[in-house]
Design an enzyme around this catalytic site. Structure first.
Site, PDB file in Angstrom:
ATOM      1  N   SER A 171     -25.146  42.068 107.087  1.00 16.21           N
ATOM      2  CA  SER A 171     -25.807  41.573 108.299  1.00 16.21           C
ATOM      3  C   SER A 171     -24.825  40.631 109.023  1.00 16.21           C
ATOM      4  O   SER A 171     -23.663  40.984 109.220  1.00 16.21           O
ATOM      5  CB  SER A 171     -27.118  40.874 107.910  1.00 16.21           C
ATOM      6  OG  SER A 171     -27.941  40.657 109.027  1.00 16.21           O
ATOM      7  N   ASP A 340     -32.933  50.940 107.802  1.00  9.50           N
ATOM      8  CA  ASP A 340     -32.630  49.788 108.664  1.00  9.50           C
ATOM      9  C   ASP A 340     -32.892  50.167 110.115  1.00  9.50           C
ATOM     10  O   ASP A 340     -32.271  51.083 110.647  1.00  9.50           O
ATOM     11  CB  ASP A 340     -31.177  49.375 108.464  1.00  9.50           C
ATOM     12  CG  ASP A 340     -30.866  47.974 108.983  1.00  9.50           C
ATOM     13  OD1 ASP A 340     -31.499  47.541 109.967  1.00  9.50           O
ATOM     14  OD2 ASP A 340     -29.983  47.325 108.400  1.00  9.50           O
ATOM     15  N   HIS A 370     -33.941  46.653 106.947  1.00 11.21           N
ATOM     16  CA  HIS A 370     -32.678  45.899 106.921  1.00 11.21           C
ATOM     17  C   HIS A 370     -32.532  45.022 105.671  1.00 11.21           C
ATOM     18  O   HIS A 370     -31.445  44.933 105.093  1.00 11.21           O
ATOM     19  CB  HIS A 370     -32.611  45.042 108.179  1.00 11.21           C
ATOM     20  CG  HIS A 370     -31.379  44.207 108.292  1.00 11.21           C
ATOM     21  ND1 HIS A 370     -30.114  44.744 108.377  1.00 11.21           N
ATOM     22  CD2 HIS A 370     -31.212  42.851 108.327  1.00 11.21           C
ATOM     23  CE1 HIS A 370     -29.222  43.763 108.467  1.00 11.21           C
ATOM     24  NE2 HIS A 370     -29.853  42.619 108.438  1.00 11.21           N
TER      25      HIS A 370
END
Lengths: 391, 391
Positions: A171, A340, A370
């Protein structure tokens, strides 16, 4: 090695950091315990400067004689430096990846994790004192992903690490890992980038804007000068709700909550004919997620790091992302999470396609969305042992 | 026919309704012009009551002698009754579907569109006067989709329509169409349900909660009692941003905006070293969407209708959605938008599967996302002419 001599004495952990502060045994670093390092003044990409920057960090394991076994692990937006439990009481957020005998084996590798500048887990941020001793608040400057990476490079200098064996992140941590690879190609052997693309897309920017506005519109925010007063908890909580929905998948919400009411609450029942009703379970769940974040995170840091994430673009000033990536020098390990819908797998595919050579995209097969980069990171263990962590 | 005699004199249009008010020629209804109808007191599903309800509506065309050509068209969350232009100056939101010679041909069908109770386009809502002449504000009761449908049934009675040839709607309008089919199976011949499922899912509830909170947390909201004072525009604008992202698709945002700055604004440039920066184009676009809604919509209505949409569940009190749908008596026409990530096509598939017989799901092939039910409704025209509007 002279790491201990070179770093500053540990500062106090922020009140919001929930972890134990261990006492270092003489001459021996303790794993997973917060310390800080002064890296001096930092000129910022967008203009402005921070006159004196401290980076908070943790380490695990021991740097070897030629400093070739160092690994930098980068946290995500509201993450902290506590990647693995080490000698602390608190579990780490990637314990399944990092630790003795784990894929990133701390008996073999020296692992470092630093808190981003602008954060609230020990590094210089909006709650830190300015040169006059007052909290920065609204005057904390706009920082980018690249500013954080340049700060981390100074930390690496001070730790005696010329080149990382690997920089790893998911991320927003993946954004920083990627920027390391592009900014300092000779200092990154392996670059592991999970669940993020080459730049923040229009949609990711749009979701970020909504979160930032949720905080800025809270009257307690006072443009960021709320220290010593009531913090903008309602705004931060709303930002977290918006974000959390994007971190999970629709099937996850349906499976866990459906249309059920929370406990004895009835969402289709008004009291006294007024517009009050009970909550759905999913509302209660998001209330809880909001409440948990508000207790541990600073709203100014949320704004600053979110705007830094909006700035994520490896192509800026480098002729665009495709061109920048085609000239990259590290060995890349790219991975995405199947479900995701914030950082789509296609964005990882694009990133891999633009890198030199044939770069596969590994897959975390998870239904959660995610957040699979946190909950299911162990799925990448075997490939990471084979391709990156081969000691 | 006695339609004119049965309906109340047209009330004043709400200040926010941007359309012309036409004068009806004697004995002749003018198409697409707002009028109102008093339907008396309404007991509400969740408890409570509204002592005196008016429904605002528009019509197009002429009801035939046996009242067999009536079509009810249902608006979405922030929609209004102006489905088609008719004799008004303002274009309608489904002009490509409804009008002379269009698939819903107003030379052949008598089309009606009513504003939902709780709305702000002429029907009784939170800004309406209570029996003491004060705006309802915070005291406006919690209403459900079913309450609206029961109110509309009274309007149908007063218009002399025992059975609709078709009830048609997309998004929240589809929820009302579906409830018509389940609540009054003998009064609905064809039920056309676009871009919505059998019930609001956990994720749809979660996104709705964030929007409602954005408004409730605006200090100008004052629990809904802001009439005569500054309205909660910032909160309503944030709610709209959150919603609008869900109405569009990621590729749509990427294609239109990418990472570009707005005009001469530079999103990676701080002024005076402070945390101010220029906006991305997508931020400016969402600012514009928020501003447009704030100028035309009431925040209390947004909260009330959003919570009504959360209540959407054809299975409530009927043994669950599957059982309720399996007993449905109308002829159903179900459609979804390929790129919809708010009301997923799978949810329309599920709805069709649970209905009796073989019910196909027609497809609006659009990249834009959920809003394709507005922008690309014309794609359903040929099938609607073939299956539903065969006069």
């Amino acid at each position: 090695m002279t790491v201990v001599d070179r770093v500053a004495a540990p500062a106090e952990a922020p009140a919001s950091a929930p972890r134990e502060r261990g006492e270092a045994a003489p001459g021996l670093e303790r794993d997973g315990v917060l310390r800080t390092c002064s890296i001096g003044a930092l000129q910022l990409e967008a203009g402005g400067a921070l006159p004196e920057v401290e980076l908070a960090y943790e380490t695990w394991g021991t740097l070897n004689a030629d400093a070739s076994n160092a690994v930098l692990i980068q946290h995500a937006l509201t993450g902290d430096t506590h990647v693995a439990q080490g000698h602390a009481d608190q579990p780490g957020w990637w314990d399944s990846l990092v630790g003795p005998g784990k894929p990133v084996d701390t008996d073999r590798y020296f692992v470092v994790a630093a808190n981003m500048i602008g954060g609230c887990y020990g590094s210089t941020g909006p709650a830190s004192p300015d040169p006059d001793g007052l909290p920065w608040g609204s005057r904390f400057p706009f920082v980018t992903i690249r500013d954080s990476v340049r700060a981390e490079a100074r930390l690496a200098d001070r730790l005696g690490i010329r080149r990382w064996h690997a920089v790893v992140g998911g991320s927003m941590g993946g954004a920083r890992a990627l920027e390391w690879g592009l900014t300092y190609p000779h200092r990154v052997r392996h670059c592991v980038v999970v669940a993020i693309g080459a730049y923040s897309t229009a949609e990711q920017i749009a979701l970020a804007q909504a979160q930032v506005l949720a905080i800025r519109q809270d009257p307690n925010y006072r443009d960021g000068d709320y220290y010593g007063a009531v913090p903008p908890n309602a705004g931060l909580g709303l930002a977290r709700r918006i974000a959390h929905i994007s971190y999970r998948s629709e099937p996850e919400f349906s499976f866990r909550f459906g249309r059920r009411g929370q406990g004895a609450e009835n969402p289709i029942e008004a009291s006294d004919g007024a517009a009050t009703r009970g909550r759905y379970q999913v509302e209660s769940y998001l209330d809880h997620q909001a409440d948990k974040l508000v207790r541990r995170f600073d709203a100014n840091s949320y704004v600053i790091l979110t705007e830094a994430l909006m700035s994520h673009d490896v192509g800026r000033g480098r002729g665009g992302a495709e061109r920048a990536l085609s000239a990259a020098g590290s060995e890349f390990f790219i991975a995405s999470v199947t479900s995701d819908r914030l950082y789509f797998p296609e964005q990882s595919e694009q990133l891999a396609r633009w890198l030199p050579g044939e770069v596969p995209v590994y897959t975390i097969d998870a239904k959660i969305g995610h957040d699979g980069f946190l909950t299911e990171i162990g799925q990448l263990g075997p490939e990471l042992r084979r391709r990156v962590f081969t000691l």
